[in-house]
Design an enzyme around this catalytic site. Structure first.
Site, mmCIF file in Angstrom:
data_model
loop_
_atom_site.group_PDB
_atom_site.id
_atom_site.type_symbol
_atom_site.label_atom_id
_atom_site.label_comp_id
_atom_site.label_asym_id
_atom_site.label_seq_id
_atom_site.Cartn_x
_atom_site.Cartn_y
_atom_site.Cartn_z
ATOM 1 N N PHE A 1 102.194 -14.181 151.117
ATOM 2 C CA PHE A 1 103.130 -14.273 150.003
ATOM 3 C C PHE A 1 102.980 -13.013 149.150
ATOM 4 O O PHE A 1 101.889 -12.713 148.665
ATOM 5 C CB PHE A 1 102.857 -15.534 149.184
ATOM 6 C CG PHE A 1 103.166 -16.790 149.950
ATOM 7 C CD1 PHE A 1 104.315 -17.504 149.697
ATOM 8 C CD2 PHE A 1 102.319 -17.241 150.948
ATOM 9 C CE1 PHE A 1 104.620 -18.653 150.419
ATOM 10 C CE2 PHE A 1 102.604 -18.383 151.674
ATOM 11 C CZ PHE A 1 103.758 -19.090 151.405
ATOM 12 N N VAL B 1 97.860 -14.933 149.375
ATOM 13 C CA VAL B 1 98.708 -14.476 148.279
ATOM 14 C C VAL B 1 98.221 -13.083 147.893
ATOM 15 O O VAL B 1 97.024 -12.887 147.648
ATOM 16 C CB VAL B 1 98.607 -15.444 147.077
ATOM 17 C CG1 VAL B 1 99.398 -14.928 145.888
ATOM 18 C CG2 VAL B 1 99.065 -16.838 147.478
ATOM 19 N N CYS B 2 99.126 -12.122 147.859
ATOM 20 C CA CYS B 2 98.755 -10.750 147.504
ATOM 21 C C CYS B 2 98.205 -10.720 146.078
ATOM 22 O O CYS B 2 98.886 -11.123 145.129
ATOM 23 C CB CYS B 2 99.962 -9.831 147.617
ATOM 24 S SG CYS B 2 99.594 -8.133 147.117
ATOM 25 N N ILE B 3 96.990 -10.244 145.933
ATOM 26 C CA ILE B 3 96.331 -10.290 144.633
ATOM 27 C C ILE B 3 97.031 -9.406 143.604
ATOM 28 O O ILE B 3 97.202 -9.811 142.450
ATOM 29 C CB ILE B 3 94.829 -9.948 144.745
ATOM 30 C CG1 ILE B 3 94.119 -10.238 143.423
ATOM 31 C CG2 ILE B 3 94.614 -8.526 145.236
ATOM 32 C CD1 ILE B 3 92.619 -10.229 143.513
ATOM 33 N N ALA C 1 100.253 -11.081 142.591
ATOM 34 C CA ALA C 1 99.950 -12.307 141.850
ATOM 35 C C ALA C 1 99.512 -11.996 140.421
ATOM 36 O O ALA C 1 99.985 -12.629 139.470
ATOM 37 C CB ALA C 1 98.871 -13.101 142.579
#
EC number: 2.8.1.-
Length: 131
Positions: A38, A76-78, A81
């Site tokens: 994501f 989830v791409c940090i 995010a």
């Protein structure tokens, strides 16, 4: 066939629902999903704070159920995010924010995880993003 799935659009977009339905169909057809990634506004699909209207499909809950039911690797791409306020407990504490809205089954990690997934999959299928 092994698929890596990347979602770039928010939960209320048609692309987000198509990504979910594609993932469900791939698994039902006996295919493997090596990773869900994501990115950009797609990170909102992993947020525990998204509330869908009573007459609307709850896409974040559907993603969570799919991931948990199938034991999928959901990343989830940090960076994306953090920019959008999607934080796990560790990042909320690190940045002094009052609470986390990302938990299991999601994992925060870097963009390298998308690259690795693309290398290990037969196909990288992307949903959403700039047109």
């Amino acid at each position: 066939m092994k698929f890596a799935i990347a979602l770039f659009d928010p939960p209320h977009s048609p692309a987000a629902r198509r990504a979910l339905r594609f993932s469900e169909a791939a698994l039902a057809g006996g295919h493997e999903i090596v990773r869900l990634f994501f990115y950009q506004d797609g990170v909102h699909s992993a947020s525990a704070n998204v509330v869908s209207g009573q007459d609307e499909f709850d896409l974040p809950a559907a993603w969570r159920e799919l991931v948990e039911r199938n034991g999928l690797d959901a990343v989830v791409c940090i960076a994306a995010a953090l920019r959008r306020g999607v934080l796990n407990a560790e990042e909320a504490e690190r940045y002094g924010r009052p609470g986390a809205n990302l938990g299991a089954p999601w994992e925060l990690s870097g963009l390298g995880q998308l690259h690795e997934a693309a290398q290990s999959a037969d196909r990288l299928v992307c949903f959403g993003g700039d047109r």
